[in-house]
Design a protein around this motif. Structure first.
Motif, mmCIF file in Angstrom:
data_model
loop_
_atom_site.group_PDB
_atom_site.id
_atom_site.type_symbol
_atom_site.label_atom_id
_atom_site.label_comp_id
_atom_site.label_asym_id
_atom_site.label_seq_id
_atom_site.Cartn_x
_atom_site.Cartn_y
_atom_site.Cartn_z
ATOM 1 N N LEU A 163 0.873 -1.171 0.000
ATOM 2 C CA LEU A 163 0.000 0.000 0.000
ATOM 3 C C LEU A 163 0.911 1.222 0.000
ATOM 4 N N PHE A 164 0.872 1.969 -1.087
ATOM 5 C CA PHE A 164 1.777 3.101 -1.275
ATOM 6 C C PHE A 164 0.962 4.390 -1.230
ATOM 7 N N LEU A 165 1.212 5.214 -0.243
ATOM 8 C CA LEU A 165 0.470 6.451 -0.045
ATOM 9 C C LEU A 165 1.339 7.644 -0.448
ATOM 10 N N CYS A 166 0.956 8.324 -1.535
ATOM 11 C CA CYS A 166 1.678 9.506 -2.018
ATOM 12 C C CYS A 166 0.921 10.752 -1.557
ATOM 13 N N ILE A 167 1.627 11.701 -0.986
ATOM 14 C CA ILE A 167 0.983 12.940 -0.541
ATOM 15 C C ILE A 167 1.689 14.113 -1.209
ATOM 16 N N ASP A 168 0.909 14.947 -1.872
ATOM 17 C CA ASP A 168 1.442 16.007 -2.726
ATOM 18 C C ASP A 168 1.881 17.226 -1.913
ATOM 19 N N ASP A 169 3.094 17.707 -2.182
ATOM 20 C CA ASP A 169 3.613 18.944 -1.583
ATOM 21 C C ASP A 169 3.744 18.859 -0.060
ATOM 22 N N LEU A 170 3.971 17.667 0.456
ATOM 23 C CA LEU A 170 4.060 17.494 1.911
ATOM 24 C C LEU A 170 5.512 17.572 2.373
ATOM 25 N N ARG A 171 5.887 18.685 2.968
ATOM 26 C CA ARG A 171 7.179 18.765 3.623
ATOM 27 C C ARG A 171 7.075 18.016 4.959
ATOM 28 N N PRO A 172 8.157 17.812 5.697
ATOM 29 C CA PRO A 172 8.054 17.057 6.956
ATOM 30 C C PRO A 172 7.361 17.859 8.058
ATOM 31 N N GLU A 173 6.227 18.450 7.704
ATOM 32 C CA GLU A 173 5.434 19.260 8.633
ATOM 33 C C GLU A 173 4.472 18.331 9.357
ATOM 34 N N LEU A 174 5.058 17.490 10.215
ATOM 35 C CA LEU A 174 4.328 16.451 10.934
ATOM 36 C C LEU A 174 4.869 16.383 12.353
ATOM 37 N N ALA A 175 4.004 16.069 13.293
ATOM 38 C CA ALA A 175 4.453 15.975 14.684
ATOM 39 C C ALA A 175 5.556 14.941 14.836
ATOM 40 N N SER A 176 5.417 13.810 14.151
ATOM 41 C CA SER A 176 6.399 12.728 14.264
ATOM 42 C C SER A 176 7.740 13.079 13.638
ATOM 43 N N PHE A 177 7.798 14.154 12.854
ATOM 44 C CA PHE A 177 9.052 14.605 12.243
ATOM 45 C C PHE A 177 9.572 15.883 12.921
ATOM 46 N N GLY A 178 9.002 16.203 14.069
ATOM 47 C CA GLY A 178 9.527 17.319 14.848
ATOM 48 C C GLY A 178 8.679 18.573 14.868
ATOM 49 N N ALA A 179 7.628 18.648 14.042
ATOM 50 C CA ALA A 179 6.750 19.821 14.029
ATOM 51 C C ALA A 179 5.609 19.561 15.010
ATOM 52 N N ASP A 180 5.872 19.761 16.299
ATOM 53 C CA ASP A 180 4.916 19.340 17.328
ATOM 54 C C ASP A 180 3.654 20.187 17.371
ATOM 55 N N TYR A 181 3.604 21.261 16.598
ATOM 56 C CA TYR A 181 2.408 22.096 16.524
ATOM 57 C C TYR A 181 1.422 21.576 15.471
ATOM 58 N N ILE A 182 1.820 20.576 14.700
ATOM 59 C CA ILE A 182 0.963 20.012 13.658
ATOM 60 C C ILE A 182 0.171 18.839 14.226
ATOM 61 N N ILE A 183 -1.097 18.777 13.861
ATOM 62 C CA ILE A 183 -1.974 17.689 14.314
ATOM 63 C C ILE A 183 -2.034 16.647 13.200
ATOM 64 N N SER A 184 -1.280 15.568 13.393
ATOM 65 C CA SER A 184 -1.144 14.524 12.368
ATOM 66 C C SER A 184 -1.123 13.143 13.033
ATOM 67 N N PRO A 185 -2.151 12.797 13.803
ATOM 68 C CA PRO A 185 -2.109 11.568 14.614
ATOM 69 C C PRO A 185 -2.005 10.279 13.813
ATOM 70 N N ASN A 186 -2.573 10.245 12.627
ATOM 71 C CA ASN A 186 -2.590 8.995 11.867
ATOM 72 C C ASN A 186 -1.241 8.698 11.219
ATOM 73 N N ILE A 187 -0.633 9.723 10.642
ATOM 74 C CA ILE A 187 0.710 9.524 10.089
ATOM 75 C C ILE A 187 1.704 9.278 11.215
ATOM 76 N N ASP A 188 1.514 9.963 12.333
ATOM 77 C CA ASP A 188 2.389 9.741 13.485
ATOM 78 C C ASP A 188 2.268 8.304 13.994
ATOM 79 N N LYS A 189 1.065 7.761 13.967
ATOM 80 C CA LYS A 189 0.856 6.364 14.373
ATOM 81 C C LYS A 189 1.576 5.416 13.427
#
Length: 459
Positions: free
Chosen positions: A10-36
């Motif tokens: 299962l390959f999930l491509c997301i367009d224009d997504l920089r590492p703006e995710l809590a799991s990548f250090g951006a703790d102000y971003i709400i991204s629980p599913n990708i973080d999981k």
């Protein structure tokens, strides 16, 4: 249900997504599913795409080859195929298809959502990736056609004159008032069907957000009502020659007479809408993975989440991609598979998008593609402390390599940029003139890659 001997992908491509995710250090971003997913897999915190634009970046991911810098890179490959099939090596989905997999593309996986060309990207005679997919799908709903959905806003609004379309939007409603909601619903239907097949599947789902314009249901923007987005750490325009550009893609939209380069409040407003789009995409990822678990195929499936490039949110005075700075080239990569040990341990190894093809083949126990430019990341999946290799990238302005410590960029006009990430993580001080021996060494290294790339293009 198919044999458990072959793993699904299962390959999930997301367009224009920089590492703006809590799991990548951006703790102000709400991204629980990708973080999981990062907790259940291996997050590659130093993954770099090979070109900072949608088309050429997806070319490298899908073929395992370096290529040309234009957004038409995949279509040009298709033209070469029509002239001489033997001169073009199989793409990643074709390789899986030839090894017994059902291959399905849904949404934006290649450059055009749905994988077709023509005026509205819906001409069945213009196939972006011949021989790759058993089915290539794109639900357009009220957006009329794939081109309309790609640049669509709520409730069927499509882009005509760019200046009349808002650069961001937040509208009350369900997830399906924007195109990604329909892509996700179609993904859930396909997963149900694929799980009942006697063949393994390679299922690629491409979400459009957070690509411009930044439109998402209001409930996702509301998540950020009480959250302060950090200020841009280095909003200054570079003073020396570089791959800086005027952010034409961003400024083609209606900005209501405002400019985020000079208006700090407006810049923060834009960034909150980008964050809302990330949370919207994250919610779609959650629905898809939940459905995979419901089908009983989760423990037999390799999951990849990949951002096709980064995006400058005012960094270096750029609002967009198409440059060779860190922000445009670094994107999230997460790989999860049933036999992964030390789940949730991130890796800081330098890796690149061309590495994905050989990695998935090894994970799925398929024959190794000897024709790719990439290197399998199996050792990094086994040991998150294992080092990677330097990453190569290019656009119309120049070429760049990222080593563990440095970024070196060679511009077309001969200018050179060298940034020391140990002391200058934001790439603000060009020290090329201070380290002539290192510049000479890195110039030889990048020229080797350029020659390899030219030879590959000729093939």
């Amino acid at each position: 249900m198919h044999s458990q001997n072959k793993k699904n992908v299962l390959f999930l491509c997301i367009d224009d997504l920089r590492p703006e995710l809590a799991s990548f250090g951006a703790d102000y971003i709400i991204s629980p599913n990708i973080d999981k997913l990062a907790e259940e897999g291996r997050a590659f915190h130093n993954h770099y795409v090979n070109s900072p634009s949608c088309g050429p970046s997806r070319f490298t991911m899908l073929t395992g080859h370096y290529g040309i810098a234009g957004n038409d890179a995949i279509f040009k490959r298709a033209k070469r195929l029509t002239k001489n099939t033997s001169s073009v090596t199989p793409s990643m989905p074709e390789w899986f298809k030839n090894n017994g997999y059902t291959t399905i593309s849904l949404g934006k996986v290649s450059h055009h959502p749905g994988g077709l060309g023509g005026k509205n990207w819906d001409d069945p005679n213009e196939i972006e990736m011949p021989n790759a997919w058993d089915k290539s799908l794109m639900p357009v709903s009220e957006w009329q056609h794939p081109r309309g959905a790609m640049h669509g806003l709520a409730n069927g609004e499509i882009r005509g004159k760019s200046k009349t379309m808002s650069v961001f939007q937040s509208t009350e409603g369900e997830d399906t008032i924007y195109p990604d909601g329909h892509i996700t619903n179609k993904a859930l239907e396909q997963l149900e069907k694929l799980s009942k097949s006697n063949k393994p599947f390679f299922f690629a789902v491409g979400l459009i957000r957070p690509h411009l314009p930044f439109g998402a249901p209001k409930k996702y923007l509301d998540l950020y009502n009480d959250i302060e987005i950090p200020k841009i750490p280095h909003p200054e325009k570079p003073t020396l020659p570089s791959t800086w550009h005027k952010s034409g893609e961003f400024f083609r939209y209606n900005l209501w007479g405002k400019d985020p380069r000079t208006d700090e409040d407006f810049a923060q407003e834009v960034r909150k809408h980008y964050a809302a789009c990330v949370s919207y995409a994250d919610a779609q990822v959650g629905k898809i993975i939940t459905k995979l678990k419901e089908t009983g195929q989760y423990k037999n499936t390799i999951i990849v989440l990949w951002g096709d490039h980064g995006w400058n949110l005012g960094d270096h005075n750029i609002w967009g991609k198409h440059n060779l700075f860190e922000e445009a080239l670094r994107s999230p990569l997460i790989i999860s598979h049933p036999n992964l040990k030390r789940k949730g341990k991130k890796t800081n190894a330098i890796v690149e998008s061309v590495d994905i093809f050989p990695t998935l083949c090894e994970l799925a126990n398929l024959p190794k593609p000897t024709f790719v430019n990439g290197t399998s990341l199996i050792s990094n999946l086994k040991n998150p402390k294992k080092k990677g290799h330097f990453a190569y990238a290019y656009n119309g302005s120049g070429k760049t390599i990222r080593t563990e410590r440095y970024r070196f960029t060679l511009l077309k006009k001969g200018n050179k940029e060298l940034y020391d990430h140990k002391n200058d993580p934001y790439e603000t001080e060009n020290i090329a003139t201070e380290k002539p021996k290192l510049v000479k060494k890195l110039t030889l290294l990048i020229n080797t890659k350029i020659d390899q790339n030219k030879n590959q293009i000729k093939k």
